[in-house]
Design a protein around this motif. Structure first.
Motif, PDB file in Angstrom:
ATOM      1  N   ASP A  81       0.837  -1.198   0.000  1.00 34.41           N
ATOM      2  CA  ASP A  81       0.000   0.000   0.000  1.00 34.41           C
ATOM      3  C   ASP A  81       0.873   1.250   0.000  1.00 34.41           C
ATOM      4  N   SER A  82       0.884   1.978  -1.117  1.00 38.60           N
ATOM      5  CA  SER A  82       1.771   3.135  -1.253  1.00 38.60           C
ATOM      6  C   SER A  82       1.275   4.356  -0.486  1.00 38.60           C
ATOM      7  N   ARG A  83       0.129   4.264   0.196  1.00 40.19           N
ATOM      8  CA  ARG A  83      -0.266   5.353   1.090  1.00 40.19           C
ATOM      9  C   ARG A  83       0.672   5.411   2.300  1.00 40.19           C
ATOM     10  N   ARG A  84       1.494   4.372   2.481  1.00 40.56           N
ATOM     11  CA  ARG A  84       2.507   4.370   3.529  1.00 40.56           C
ATOM     12  C   ARG A  84       3.774   5.133   3.114  1.00 40.56           C
ATOM     13  N   TRP A  85       3.843   5.594   1.899  1.00 40.11           N
ATOM     14  CA  TRP A  85       5.033   6.250   1.358  1.00 40.11           C
ATOM     15  C   TRP A  85       5.212   7.607   2.051  1.00 40.11           C
ATOM     16  N   ALA A  86       6.175   7.660   2.964  1.00 41.27           N
ATOM     17  CA  ALA A  86       6.346   8.847   3.809  1.00 41.27           C
ATOM     18  C   ALA A  86       6.676  10.087   2.995  1.00 41.27           C
ATOM     19  N   ALA A  87       7.594   9.981   2.056  1.00 41.38           N
ATOM     20  CA  ALA A  87       8.022  11.156   1.286  1.00 41.38           C
ATOM     21  C   ALA A  87       6.870  11.734   0.468  1.00 41.38           C
ATOM     22  N   LEU A  88       6.006  10.873  -0.059  1.00 40.82           N
ATOM     23  CA  LEU A  88       4.860  11.357  -0.830  1.00 40.82           C
ATOM     24  C   LEU A  88       3.858  12.051   0.084  1.00 40.82           C
ATOM     25  N   ARG A  89       3.594  11.470   1.242  1.00 44.57           N
ATOM     26  CA  ARG A  89       2.665  12.094   2.190  1.00 44.57           C
ATOM     27  C   ARG A  89       3.162  13.449   2.643  1.00 44.57           C
ATOM     28  N   GLU A  90       4.466  13.576   2.777  1.00 46.22           N
ATOM     29  CA  GLU A  90       5.047  14.811   3.307  1.00 46.22           C
ATOM     30  C   GLU A  90       5.344  15.838   2.220  1.00 46.22           C
ATOM     31  N   GLY A  91       4.943  15.569   0.992  1.00 41.50           N
ATOM     32  CA  GLY A  91       5.116  16.528  -0.093  1.00 41.50           C
ATOM     33  C   GLY A  91       6.511  16.619  -0.646  1.00 41.50           C
ATOM     34  N   ARG A  92       7.327  15.593  -0.430  1.00 36.11           N
ATOM     35  CA  ARG A  92       8.714  15.616  -0.909  1.00 36.11           C
ATOM     36  C   ARG A  92       8.888  14.936  -2.268  1.00 36.11           C
ATOM     37  N   VAL A  93       7.780  14.485  -2.866  1.00 32.91           N
ATOM     38  CA  VAL A  93       7.817  13.888  -4.197  1.00 32.91           C
ATOM     39  C   VAL A  93       7.023  14.785  -5.137  1.00 32.91           C
ATOM     40  N   PRO A  94       7.613  15.267  -6.229  1.00 32.02           N
ATOM     41  CA  PRO A  94       6.882  16.128  -7.164  1.00 32.02           C
ATOM     42  C   PRO A  94       5.638  15.426  -7.696  1.00 32.02           C
ATOM     43  N   LEU A  95       4.518  16.133  -7.706  1.00 34.92           N
ATOM     44  CA  LEU A  95       3.267  15.519  -8.134  1.00 34.92           C
ATOM     45  C   LEU A  95       3.244  15.232  -9.626  1.00 34.92           C
ATOM     46  N   ASP A  96       4.161  15.848 -10.378  1.00 33.42           N
ATOM     47  CA  ASP A  96       4.242  15.536 -11.807  1.00 33.42           C
ATOM     48  C   ASP A  96       5.400  14.593 -12.109  1.00 33.42           C
ATOM     49  N   SER A  97       5.901  13.906 -11.080  1.00 33.33           N
ATOM     50  CA  SER A  97       7.003  12.970 -11.290  1.00 33.33           C
ATOM     51  C   SER A  97       6.569  11.856 -12.236  1.00 33.33           C
ATOM     52  N   PRO A  98       7.409  11.472 -13.194  1.00 34.27           N
ATOM     53  CA  PRO A  98       7.020  10.439 -14.158  1.00 34.27           C
ATOM     54  C   PRO A  98       6.819   9.057 -13.540  1.00 34.27           C
ATOM     55  N   VAL A  99       7.282   8.842 -12.294  1.00 32.89           N
ATOM     56  CA  VAL A  99       7.113   7.519 -11.688  1.00 32.89           C
ATOM     57  C   VAL A  99       5.793   7.384 -10.925  1.00 32.89           C
ATOM     58  N   LEU A 100       5.105   8.480 -10.687  1.00 31.25           N
ATOM     59  CA  LEU A 100       3.883   8.398  -9.880  1.00 31.25           C
ATOM     60  C   LEU A 100       2.788   7.518 -10.487  1.00 31.25           C
ATOM     61  N   PRO A 101       2.562   7.548 -11.819  1.00 29.80           N
ATOM     62  CA  PRO A 101       1.531   6.645 -12.352  1.00 29.80           C
ATOM     63  C   PRO A 101       1.800   5.177 -12.043  1.00 29.80           C
ATOM     64  N   MET A 102       3.049   4.806 -11.873  1.00 23.92           N
ATOM     65  CA  MET A 102       3.397   3.419 -11.563  1.00 23.92           C
ATOM     66  C   MET A 102       3.455   3.149 -10.062  1.00 23.92           C
ATOM     67  N   MET A 103       3.441   4.211  -9.233  1.00 22.14           N
ATOM     68  CA  MET A 103       3.657   4.020  -7.803  1.00 22.14           C
ATOM     69  C   MET A 103       2.540   4.547  -6.915  1.00 22.14           C
ATOM     70  N   ALA A 104       1.789   5.538  -7.378  1.00 20.93           N
ATOM     71  CA  ALA A 104       0.749   6.134  -6.541  1.00 20.93           C
ATOM     72  C   ALA A 104      -0.369   5.134  -6.286  1.00 20.93           C
ATOM     73  N   TYR A 105      -0.964   5.235  -5.119  1.00 21.93           N
ATOM     74  CA  TYR A 105      -1.997   4.279  -4.700  1.00 21.93           C
ATOM     75  C   TYR A 105      -3.226   4.324  -5.606  1.00 21.93           C
ATOM     76  N   ARG A 106      -3.706   3.158  -5.947  1.00 26.38           N
ATOM     77  CA  ARG A 106      -5.016   2.963  -6.550  1.00 26.38           C
ATOM     78  C   ARG A 106      -5.667   1.798  -5.807  1.00 26.38           C
ATOM     79  N   PRO A 107      -6.969   1.797  -5.658  1.00 24.63           N
ATOM     80  CA  PRO A 107      -7.628   0.689  -4.955  1.00 24.63           C
ATOM     81  C   PRO A 107      -7.738  -0.555  -5.845  1.00 24.63           C
ATOM     82  N   ASN A 108      -6.581  -1.097  -6.233  1.00 20.43           N
ATOM     83  CA  ASN A 108      -6.575  -2.334  -7.007  1.00 20.43           C
ATOM     84  C   ASN A 108      -5.710  -3.372  -6.305  1.00 20.43           C
ATOM     85  N   CYS A 109      -5.666  -4.572  -6.848  1.00  9.26           N
ATOM     86  CA  CYS A 109      -4.997  -5.655  -6.129  1.00  9.26           C
ATOM     87  C   CYS A 109      -3.477  -5.521  -6.135  1.00  9.26           C
TER      88      CYS A 109
END
Length: 464
Positions: A81-109
């Motif tokens: 569950d990537s909602r545990r990703w501390a750096a993303l929660r704390e705003g230290r990851v750019p929201l337009d980062s190219p890796v977010l589509p592969m890493m950001a949380y979605r409610p899938n398996c």
């Protein structure tokens, strides 16, 4: 792997090449050109290494086989569950980062754990289980025929951009039961996400067209994966349905196109020496080439992101709580510790499909698609040869995949076969390459995609 609060974070020795400029990044051309050299350096200094996935995105990469299995098979300590990703929660990851589509949380398996993961995975695996392998092979062959007809008269092609990349995209439109307009937008949005082009806009378009598809299939169900997911007893909500479809495409399109292209590269390398189109320059069977790629050049090289619930000592390397921990399938497969064991391991003992509760649920259909697509192009165009030296091909930079930039080939030009099984006898749509040889073929293809999407054009030829 018990928590060891006193353990110190891993740091490479000062003289280690990892300290050189760019050596810890997995997104530059230096890494893409020779990733195994980087894995060897990492592995020599421990089971895992700090890396940078994209500018400002830090993570840890597990590079030893045994350590990879310990992480993959222990979801209690290493949830997904990537909602545990501390750096993303704390705003230290750019929201337009190219890796977010592969890493950001979605409610899938892919991003869930425990009972929720089991519920969603059951819906996915049982829906995939309804696929008929004979029908799947026919769908791949029909799409292959259509794509080959776009370049067969020319005598040259880019088998990545004009075949391996498009075939899985069109196949998922078929499997999802997409009408023309939705399929065109789905193809465009998913392509943009994989190519890192305006990912925020592409993600919004992808979400919009999939929600339209879900609404359509609730009204008009069919014999397709979307309808089967809707009908599953798990009772998925629209948002969950959309995200299972995103996961299926994300886990199927990029890996599939790379598996097809990387295996074709292997088969076409060297001088022809086999007795027929099923054997090529290396003397390999197609099945063996696919297996070789899964062991040595897995299409998704680094992924399966986990987020430790606490600081965990992994043989002297501290994996920090809430920090992404990725598995290098490529490095684990090439671990020298497996050198002797690989001689006795089964063909499928590699980690290209993952392991543990999140092992890929679609490896059998994925291998069938690759096998059918490769045999289709080799049998239809038996004199394919590489247009460049195999050692001179260019690999696409990126932290997750092992992907070619292009796969240029030459062959004897042949008349397009507009009457391939299942095709209309009417003229092909405006997807043919430009007749003027001074106009690059990719410009003609791009013009076609802007005027009418690939899926709509395919439906014009094949009434499915």
């Amino acid at each position: 792997m018990d928590s060891q609060p006193g353990a110190t974070p891993y740091s490479a020795p000062a003289g280690c090449p990892m300290h050189q400029e760019g050596q810890t990044s997995l997104y530059g051309p230096e890494f893409a050109s020779d990733p195994h050299r980087v894995y060897d350096v990492f592995r020599a200094n421990g089971p895992a290494s700090p890396i940078e996935l994209a500018p400002g995105v830090e993570a840890t990469l597990v590079v030893q086989h045994e350590a990879a299995l310990r992480v993959l098979q222990n979801p209690a300590l290493f949830p997904r569950d990537s909602r545990r990703w501390a750096a993303l929660r704390e705003g230290r990851v750019p929201l337009d980062s190219p890796v977010l589509p592969m890493m950001a949380y979605r409610p899938n398996c892919l991003f869930t754990d425990g009972a929720e993961h089991l519920r969603l995975r059951k819906a996915v695996t049982e829906s995939l289980g309804r696929l008929n392998s004979s029908r799947l092979s026919r769908d791949v062959e029909r799409i292959g025929d259509y794509l080959i007809d776009q370049f067969i008269e020319r005598g040259s092609a880019d088998l990545l951009g004009e075949y391996a990349k498009l075939l899985p995209l069109l196949l998922f439109n078929q499997l999802f039961g997409c009408p023309g307009d939705i399929g065109d937008r789905l193809t465009r949005g998913m392509s943009a996400i994989f190519d890192g082009e305006d990912v925020l806009r592409a993600n919004a378009e992808l979400t919009e067209c999939l929600m339209e598809l879900v609404a359509l299939k609730r009204r008009q169900p069919g014999e397709d994966i979307t309808s089967w997911l809707i009908q599953h007893p798990a009772g998925l909500r629209d948002e969950e349905l959309k995200d299972q479809l995103v996961m299926l495409m994300g886990a199927g399109v990029e890996p599939e196109r790379n598996l097809i292209a990387n295996a074709l590269l292997l088969l076409l390398a060297g001088d022809a020496s086999g007795p027929g189109p099923e054997r090529r320059g290396t003397g390999m069977l197609v099945e063996d080439a696919i297996d070789d790629v899964l062991w040595n050049n897995p299409p998704i090289a680094n992924y399966a992101t986990h987020y430790p619930i606490q600081d965990i000592d992994l043989d002297g390397v501290t994996l920090r709580a809430g920090t992404p921990v990725l598995i290098s399938f490529a490095a684990a497969n090439s671990d020298p510790a497996l050198t002797g064991a690989r001689q006795t391991l089964s063909k499928g003992a590699h980690l290209a499909w993952g392991a543990g509760p999140h092992v890929c649920p679609a490896k059998s259909p994925a291998q069938l698609v690759a096998l059918t697509a490769i045999e289709k192009i080799l049998n239809t165009v038996p004199d394919l040869t590489l247009a460049v030296q195999a050692s001179g091909v260019e690999w696409r930079p990126g932290p997750f995949h092992r992907a070619l930039v292009s796969l240029p080939v030459r062959f004897s030009p042949t008349a397009a076969r507009g009457t391939a099984p299942g095709a209309r006898t009417a003229a092909q749509p405006a997807a043919q390459p430009a007749s003027n040889p001074s106009v690059p073929h990719h410009h003609a293809a791009e013009s076609h995609r802007k005027s009418k999407g690939w899926w709509s054009s395919f439906l014009d030829v094949f009434r499915v």
